[in-house]
Design a protein around this motif. Sequence first.
Motif, PDB file in Angstrom:
ATOM      1  N   LYS A 184      48.467  45.671  -3.884  1.00 17.77           N
ATOM      2  CA  LYS A 184      48.199  46.320  -2.598  1.00 17.77           C
ATOM      3  C   LYS A 184      49.187  45.848  -1.534  1.00 17.77           C
ATOM      4  N   MET A 185      49.648  46.825  -0.727  1.00 18.23           N
ATOM      5  CA  MET A 185      50.595  46.536   0.356  1.00 18.23           C
ATOM      6  C   MET A 185      50.140  47.193   1.642  1.00 18.23           C
ATOM      7  N   SER A 186      50.505  46.578   2.775  1.00 20.32           N
ATOM      8  CA  SER A 186      50.155  47.141   4.081  1.00 20.32           C
ATOM      9  C   SER A 186      51.297  46.924   5.067  1.00 20.32           C
ATOM     10  N   PHE A 187      51.350  47.804   6.076  1.00 18.54           N
ATOM     11  CA  PHE A 187      52.344  47.713   7.148  1.00 18.54           C
ATOM     12  C   PHE A 187      51.618  47.721   8.487  1.00 18.54           C
ATOM     13  N   SER A 188      51.746  46.627   9.222  1.00 18.77           N
ATOM     14  CA  SER A 188      51.153  46.542  10.556  1.00 18.77           C
ATOM     15  C   SER A 188      52.216  46.827  11.605  1.00 18.77           C
ATOM     16  N   GLY A 189      51.863  47.658  12.592  1.00 19.97           N
ATOM     17  CA  GLY A 189      52.834  48.062  13.593  1.00 19.97           C
ATOM     18  C   GLY A 189      53.048  47.057  14.699  1.00 19.97           C
ATOM     19  N   THR A 190      52.070  46.169  14.927  1.00 23.47           N
ATOM     20  CA  THR A 190      52.171  45.188  16.006  1.00 23.47           C
ATOM     21  C   THR A 190      51.626  43.843  15.541  1.00 23.47           C
ATOM     22  N   ASP A 191      51.757  42.847  16.409  1.00 22.21           N
ATOM     23  CA  ASP A 191      51.233  41.527  16.089  1.00 22.21           C
ATOM     24  C   ASP A 191      49.709  41.484  16.055  1.00 22.21           C
ATOM     25  N   ASP A 192      49.047  42.548  16.509  1.00 22.99           N
ATOM     26  CA  ASP A 192      47.588  42.618  16.352  1.00 22.99           C
ATOM     27  C   ASP A 192      47.208  42.698  14.879  1.00 22.99           C
ATOM     28  N   ASP A 193      48.161  43.052  14.030  1.00 27.14           N
ATOM     29  CA  ASP A 193      47.985  43.057  12.568  1.00 27.14           C
ATOM     30  C   ASP A 193      46.796  43.916  12.146  1.00 27.14           C
ATOM     31  N   THR A 194      46.746  45.132  12.669  1.00 26.74           N
ATOM     32  CA  THR A 194      45.614  46.006  12.380  1.00 26.74           C
ATOM     33  C   THR A 194      45.567  46.493  10.935  1.00 26.74           C
ATOM     34  N   ALA A 195      46.653  46.318  10.179  1.00 28.30           N
ATOM     35  CA  ALA A 195      46.625  46.664   8.750  1.00 28.30           C
ATOM     36  C   ALA A 195      46.283  45.457   7.880  1.00 28.30           C
ATOM     37  N   ILE A 196      45.934  44.340   8.508  1.00 25.12           N
ATOM     38  CA  ILE A 196      45.370  43.141   7.844  1.00 25.12           C
ATOM     39  C   ILE A 196      46.316  42.601   6.766  1.00 25.12           C
ATOM     40  N   SER A 197      47.488  42.180   7.165  1.00 17.50           N
ATOM     41  CA  SER A 197      48.508  41.725   6.215  1.00 17.50           C
ATOM     42  C   SER A 197      48.053  40.534   5.377  1.00 17.50           C
ATOM     43  N   PHE A 198      47.210  39.675   5.938  1.00 17.03           N
ATOM     44  CA  PHE A 198      46.893  38.416   5.260  1.00 17.03           C
ATOM     45  C   PHE A 198      45.982  38.578   4.046  1.00 17.03           C
ATOM     46  N   ILE A 199      45.447  39.784   3.819  1.00 17.28           N
ATOM     47  CA  ILE A 199      44.592  39.978   2.643  1.00 17.28           C
ATOM     48  C   ILE A 199      45.305  40.803   1.567  1.00 17.28           C
ATOM     49  N   HIS A 200      46.614  41.038   1.717  1.00 19.64           N
ATOM     50  CA  HIS A 200      47.338  41.899   0.797  1.00 19.64           C
ATOM     51  C   HIS A 200      48.267  41.127  -0.133  1.00 19.64           C
ATOM     52  N   ASP A 201      48.570  41.752  -1.271  1.00 21.01           N
ATOM     53  CA  ASP A 201      49.575  41.172  -2.164  1.00 21.01           C
ATOM     54  C   ASP A 201      50.908  41.043  -1.430  1.00 21.01           C
ATOM     55  N   LEU A 202      51.278  42.071  -0.703  1.00 19.69           N
ATOM     56  CA  LEU A 202      52.406  42.011   0.222  1.00 19.69           C
ATOM     57  C   LEU A 202      51.988  42.662   1.529  1.00 19.69           C
ATOM     58  N   GLY A 203      52.149  41.940   2.619  1.00 23.44           N
ATOM     59  CA  GLY A 203      51.840  42.478   3.935  1.00 23.44           C
ATOM     60  C   GLY A 203      53.060  42.395   4.819  1.00 23.44           C
ATOM     61  N   PHE A 204      53.283  43.424   5.629  1.00 26.54           N
ATOM     62  CA  PHE A 204      54.472  43.493   6.478  1.00 26.54           C
ATOM     63  C   PHE A 204      54.055  43.744   7.929  1.00 26.54           C
ATOM     64  N   ILE A 205      54.663  42.989   8.851  1.00 27.29           N
ATOM     65  CA  ILE A 205      54.396  43.152  10.278  1.00 27.29           C
ATOM     66  C   ILE A 205      55.730  43.441  10.965  1.00 27.29           C
ATOM     67  N   ALA A 206      55.786  44.527  11.721  1.00 26.58           N
ATOM     68  CA  ALA A 206      57.026  44.954  12.359  1.00 26.58           C
ATOM     69  C   ALA A 206      57.530  43.906  13.348  1.00 26.58           C
ATOM     70  N   LYS A 207      58.829  43.629  13.272  1.00 31.43           N
ATOM     71  CA  LYS A 207      59.465  42.658  14.164  1.00 31.43           C
ATOM     72  C   LYS A 207      60.847  43.173  14.584  1.00 31.43           C
ATOM     73  N   ILE A 208      61.298  42.755  15.765  1.00 24.84           N
ATOM     74  CA  ILE A 208      62.660  43.003  16.228  1.00 24.84           C
ATOM     75  C   ILE A 208      63.336  41.656  16.431  1.00 24.84           C
ATOM     76  N   LYS A 209      64.551  41.544  15.902  1.00 24.52           N
ATOM     77  CA  LYS A 209      65.319  40.311  16.067  1.00 24.52           C
ATOM     78  C   LYS A 209      66.649  40.660  16.720  1.00 24.52           C
ATOM     79  N   THR A 210      66.993  39.944  17.776  1.00 22.00           N
ATOM     80  CA  THR A 210      68.235  40.217  18.490  1.00 22.00           C
ATOM     81  C   THR A 210      69.279  39.162  18.151  1.00 22.00           C
ATOM     82  N   GLU A 211      70.434  39.632  17.651  1.00 20.20           N
ATOM     83  CA  GLU A 211      71.547  38.748  17.322  1.00 20.20           C
ATOM     84  C   GLU A 211      72.811  39.288  17.981  1.00 20.20           C
TER      85      GLU A 211
END
Length: 701
Positions: free
Chosen positions: A170-197
């Motif tokens: 099972k996999m999930s994609f959360s759009g914000t740090d609120d983690d509404t797709a519950i990443s921590f209970i998934h085989d793979l969970g993804f939380i959207a991030k922006i990194k500036t370099e």
Amino acid sequence: MKSFRTEIENPIVEKDILELDRKIQLFKEGKIDEERFRSLRLARGVYGQRQFGVQMIRIKLPYGKVTSEQLYRIAAVSDEYSRGRLHITTRQDIQIHHVSLDRTPELWAQLEKDDITLREACGNAVRNITASETAGIDRAEPFDVSPYADATFKFFLRNPICQEMGRKFKMSFSGTDDDTAISFIHDLGFIAKIKTENGVAKKGFKVLLGGGLGSQPRHADVIYDFLEEDILIPTIEGVLRIFDRFGERSKRAKARLKFLVKDIGVAAFLELVADEIQTLEFQTVQIDTAAFEQPITFQELGIPAVKIANEDAFQKWKETNVIKQKQEGLFAIGIKVHLGDFYTPKARLLADLVKKYAANEIRLTLRQNILIRHIREELIPFFYVELKKLGFANAGYNSTADITACPGTDTCNLGISSSTGIAVVLEKVLEEEYPYYLNNREIAIKISGCMNACGQHNMAHIGFQGMSIKAGNLQVPALQVLIGGGILGDGKGRFSDKLVKVPSKRGPDALRILLNDIEQNQQKEETFLAYYDRQGKIYFYDLLKGLSDTTNLVPSDFIDWGHSENYVKAIGVGECAGVVIDLIATLLFESEEKITSAEEALKENQFSDSIYYAYTAFVNTAKALLIAEDIKTNTQAGIITSFQEHFVASNKIKLAGSFEDLVYQMKDENPTEAFAKKYLMDATLFYKQIDAHRKSTVSYV
């Protein structure tokens, strides 16, 4: 054998449906054993039901997105092949119950006319990809995760590496740090991030690995704080390949990824993944987001005149069910769907509304609800009036009064006591006695009919798990009460503590005791979880323990919610994981099929797929001989090592080199056409050698 026409234009899909039809006929003729057939139908979304002779069909709807055309199609299929009821799951799927096995290929063919699949909705495969229902409209999101969930779904659908794994994935994609797709209970969970370099903003994901619920919940580990978007797909593929090769296959209770990660450690697992990624055909995969960035258009631009009969009710509904979107002037409306169940007449009328006055899209939610997107502000009163006609304007969307529950004993073989029955009663208690909880989003109540946690009860603030307890010679339907779980955000979460078992009929009293205590003793601005931690588990156990006394039961305690007769505990064979014990002949037959699939992939220039099909043919063939000798076959890696030890090193089977070197060529060679052809030839010759050896030594049973 009957003939069957799919009228499907996509030849791959048509072949899949015809294959299901053919296997159903072979099963009925006794030419395929029941266990193997179960595995096959589960991978095609066909799930055995508690009621004899009918199936539950799970429709795979990635990230819960449904167009009006698709909703019309699903409604038509439910009317034609079932009873007109649709059930939204906690994985953003729709389930249709009471379907005849014979008619499942026809049903699937009808769905595919609007690009809806059943493929890999159940069984040991990559399950539905879930995502935040507000993805694409959330004002707090760094970017829309929908195209990434969509690309992941498409890349791994029918992918040979995840067709017959040891367990589901099972996999999930959360759009914000609120983690509404519950990443921590998934085989793979993804939380959207922006990194500036160097002044350049890059899209990527925080990645979590190895989470899960069930009887032994495990919090996923953070493996990357930032994974760039173009290596998302290769990373997932690497994880899946390692899980496929090293994951447990014989002991169902230990077959999930979380146990493999726990056993070998995160660092060792990631080393294996890194090595595996180097062997992939694509080291990076660019994901096209253009289709999700098109202008929002509307079919009807007029504003129908409406009159609001009860302004107070309308305002309460707006407060709890209407969400402002990041798109200027647009709003989303949440529909609280009672227990996730709704019927086809309402589905069609909802589809009409969405098509004409929204942007032709809804999202099913992880809490079994519906979110209509892209509604102009001036249309909100009109939608309220129209939704009220459908019974879809109840306030309290995603609130405490919006209880999540799995189907439980209504249809599931594993259900122990009624989850839907108690959910109905608890919602009534909240509505009548605690109406202010319609606006409370701090406490989530979730119910599962058994320990497998389809209702996600063991990560809820307040959870109930279906159980039974003995009272003399009789069984009493019961509930395990759990408290203290929840989503903390940014990949962090906590699991609930088990407190006490109570007869199911005392479930409402348990809820009353908890809510009354909170109201009396919770400090100002203290969260529910902070209050629970301050008081402690023993405090809440003492509050509830009086309800566990079975010396004072009354006759009604022996009857479960929604029933009229005394409770009888009846648990069937669960199919959630689709784990099967393979027969030797079936394994060799599968090897032939894998070789055929490798040949077909080669013809289509799908070299990586061809190589993986050939690899699985090697493994299946070796496994057949090991099973014949009663040698353990727990993992693919173990099969390869054991075959070398027991058959090649002992000269029972003569190979030019070691079996490990023969199979693991795929790790050392690039997925070129030349290597794919050579590897397929090696797999074919090995299969023929083993098949001949088997026929010369042992008769098939």
